[in-house]
Design an enzyme around this catalytic site. Structure first.
Site, short mmCIF file in Angstrom:
data_model
loop_
_atom_site.label_atom_id
_atom_site.label_comp_id
_atom_site.label_asym_id
_atom_site.label_seq_id
_atom_site.Cartn_x
_atom_site.Cartn_y
_atom_site.Cartn_z
N LYS A 154 -11.15 3.34 16.57
CA LYS A 154 -10.38 2.60 17.57
C LYS A 154 -9.28 3.47 18.17
O LYS A 154 -9.00 3.42 19.36
CB LYS A 154 -9.72 1.38 16.91
CG LYS A 154 -10.55 0.11 17.01
CD LYS A 154 -9.70 -1.10 16.66
CE LYS A 154 -10.02 -1.61 15.28
NZ LYS A 154 -9.32 -2.85 14.91
N GLU A 203 -9.71 -7.43 13.91
CA GLU A 203 -8.28 -7.46 14.15
C GLU A 203 -8.09 -7.39 15.66
O GLU A 203 -8.70 -6.54 16.31
CB GLU A 203 -7.59 -6.25 13.50
CG GLU A 203 -6.08 -6.32 13.64
CD GLU A 203 -5.36 -5.04 13.21
OE1 GLU A 203 -6.04 -4.03 12.97
OE2 GLU A 203 -4.12 -5.08 13.12
N ARG A 239 -21.13 1.26 7.32
CA ARG A 239 -20.87 0.97 8.72
C ARG A 239 -21.89 1.70 9.59
O ARG A 239 -22.54 2.65 9.15
CB ARG A 239 -19.47 1.41 9.09
CG ARG A 239 -19.22 2.92 8.91
CD ARG A 239 -18.15 3.48 9.83
NE ARG A 239 -17.21 2.51 10.30
CZ ARG A 239 -16.06 2.22 9.69
NH1 ARG A 239 -15.72 2.87 8.60
NH2 ARG A 239 -15.24 1.33 10.20
#
Length: 566
Positions: A274, A37, A264
């Site tokens: 983030k 994104e 992950r």
RNA sequence: UGGGGUGUGGUGUAACAGGUAACACAGCAGAUUCUGGUUCUGUAAUUAGGGGUUCGAUUCCUCUCACCCCAGCCA
């Protein structure tokens, strides 16, 4: 250094794709995608997904799309798109063509949404967010159906069209999939497909008043692009039934893509959230998104991490479904292995201590004579050649390399002891000058003229070799030493707030004295400061030499001291 | 609390149509070395727990436990 195939890291996804190939599941096609994104910078966590998707595609003769998952006008920005492409290119996986955008599929998505409404599988709900949330129920408690759930198709269609036309305010209503409010999987309790947003989208501008949610956009984007294997992280596991539900109810242009989840990448002493990363930058804890202490790709680049080392690391760790956290030391070992092979060796003194050779010759003017000694550029690479380095009777050595009162097992310079100055001469410390506080501020020594080049004709050995720099010819440079940004292995493990584990001294700036050749190293190049570590060249704001410590050398002496202090 | 996922040395990852646990990093001991680097040799340490099936279980069955994810109009 490819891992031994017999002991290669596991990759259950590779096995799965191999099976698909054998059974001709997607007509033998393999097509993956990396879908960031554009609302932040890429970091090590992404590195795993990037290499996984790209390597798998390559291995099976397919492609990997770079697709920006830009379904939220509030947070996204073209600058992040450009940064991502830059980072991807540095990492070794440049986009194969023009990048793709989920926002390019908004029309198709909308057409499909009307189709779902017409099929009685979606409805408009004008209840507010809190109500919808409360009606969703909880774990173990069934949800309650919205009073608008059975609204007639024509009315839904009209409302949806007006939502799109911009007739309603932000958040006034949503389009929901009509699935099952009693479902044990919360994701299937009539999830939201469209929300109303009048914000300006960085690509579609003001064309749209409604924006698809992740769930409504992702699988469909995959299908539009002909993706076969849609790889994502574990937290999307419970979304997979929804991913499949949408696809099953749509007239797809290609085979239905399949989502597979994997764990992950997490590293010790590191955060990859983030939001938290952004906070570090906003709060000024670090200098910016490329501050070498950050785990962002651009920070690692600035710090001097070779992209090849990062790639080998991500391949080596493999893929599994186990939540895990790798020791950052493993990544560092890949960095060292690569840099040991490639980095030029140079001499730099980080904490300078003056060393005066009392029997060194002087010229007619009374100044110490300057000699040039030949030093090897890289013992691991004979093609790297040698260089000339100025040497004289007034030098700087590392402060740690001299002790008036040496601890056990210390075999560096100490009064009466002879050591070698790398590639130059043997010197013996005679005495030292101290200041009022008793700190050593200068060492005095004698040299043996017969040991030129660093070895003695009589074959006598010396316990240690030290780096040095000639005082008159030395160049000033700023050296930034970095410790881990977070001192705890798992930042926030104790208090829940990673920021509580921030090391206030994670960066130390030193005024170093370095050999002349170091003044010319192009920014971005990484060299080894002998006996100290690998350092990435950079420039300060006013153009002076600056070096970031990429990673230190393995330090046996530090280990010995640690044990002694225990 | 309902659902889903995951448990192998210190860390991570292998082995598994059931055949007696391996690789890397980290650690320790030593050798080599003009970097206390590199390289080399050696070494310690692992199947979450309990039951079962079996000649034999990390692998199959079963129970228990622990951890992670899901109740955004974020992704």
């Amino acid at each position: 250094m490819a891992p031994d195939p017999d002991n290669a890291a596991g990759n259950f996804i590779r096995d799965l794709i191999a099976d698909d190939q054998q059974q001709n599941t997607f007509g033998g096609r393999v097509h993956t995608r990396f879908p960031p994104e554009p609302n932040g910078y890429l970091h090590v966590g992404h590195a795993k997904a990037i290499s996984l998707n790209n390597e798998l595609a390559q291995e099976f003769g397919g492609d990997c799309n770079l697709r920006f998952d830009d379904t939220n006008p509030d947070t996204e920005d073209m600058a992040f798109v450009e940064a991502a492409i830059e980072d991807l290119t540095w990492f070794g996986y440049p986009p194969s063509g023009d990048p793709l955008y989920a926002s390019d599929y908004f029309d198709q998505l909308y057409t499909w949404a009307e189709g779902l409404v017409e099929a009685g599988l979606a409805y408009v709900d004008e209840q507010d967010g809190d109500t919808i949330s409360a009606q969703r129920g909880g774990f173990g408690q069934p949800g309650v159906e919205s009073p608008h759930r059975d609204r007639p198709v024509a009315e839904n269609l009209d409302l949806l069209r007006r939502m799109r036309a911009g007739d309603f305010a932000d958040n006034a209503m949503v389009l929901r999939a009509k699935i099952d409010m009693q479902h044990e999987n919360m994701q299937l309790r009539d999830p939201i497909m469209y929300r109303i947003r009048h914000g300006h989208h960085y690509r579609t501008g003001d064309e749209w008043s409604i924006y698809p949610t992740y769930d409504w956009a992702h699988g469909q984007s995959d299908a539009i692009e002909g993706i076969t294997h849609s790889l994502c992280t574990l937290e999307f596991d419970s979304h997979r039934p929804l991913y499949d539900w949408f696809l099953e109810h749509l007239p797809l242009p290609s085979d239905q893509p399949r989502q597979t989840e994997f764990a992950r990448l997490e590293l010790t002493h590191t955060i990859t959230s983030k939001r938290k990363l952004a906070q570090l930058v906003a709060d000024g804890v670090v200098d910016g998104w490329d501050d070498p202490r950050l785990p962002t790709l651009r920070a690692l680049r600035r710090r001097g991490y070779p992209p090849s080392a990062l790639r080998e690391f991500t391949e080596f760790i493999g893929v599994a479904r186990t939540n895990s956290r790798h020791e950052i030391e493993l990544l560092e070992s890949f960095v060292r292995t690569e840099l040991n092979r490639t980095a030029l060796r140079r001499l730099a003194v980080l904490r300078p201590l003056r060393l005066v050779i009392t029997n060194w010759p002087t010229d007619e003017a009374g100044n110490p004579v300057v000699e040039y000694v030949d030093l090897v550029n890289n013992p691991e690479d004979s093609d790297a050649g040698t260089r000339q380095v100025p040497f004289s009777g007034e030098l700087y050595i590392e402060h740690d390399d001299f002790k008036l009162d040496p601890p056990p097992k210390y075999y560096r310079l100490t009064p009466g002891r002879e050591v070698r100055l790398r590639g130059a001469y043997f010197v013996t410390a005679t005495d030292a000058v101290t200041d009022d506080a008793g700190n050593v501020i200068e060492v005095r020594a004698t040299y043996d003229p017969d040991t030129r080049g660093g070895s003695s004709p009589d074959g006598r050995k010396v316990k240690s070799t030290m780096h040095w720099v000639s005082a008159a010819e030395a160049v000033d440079a700023t050296v930034a030493l970095y410790e881990r940004l977070f001192s705890a292995e798992v930042p926030g493990a104790d208090t829940g707030d990673p920021f509580d584990d921030l090391d206030p001294n994670s960066r130390e700036l030193l005024a170093a004295k370095v050999e002349p050749a170091l003044a010319e190293v192009p920014a971005g190049d990484v060299v080894q400061f002998e006996r100290l570590g690998y350092f990435a060249a950079d420039r300060t704001a006013d153009g002076a030499p600056l070096f970031h410590r990429t990673v230190g050398l393995r330090d046996e002496w530090a280990n010995i001291q640690k044990r002694q202090n225990r």
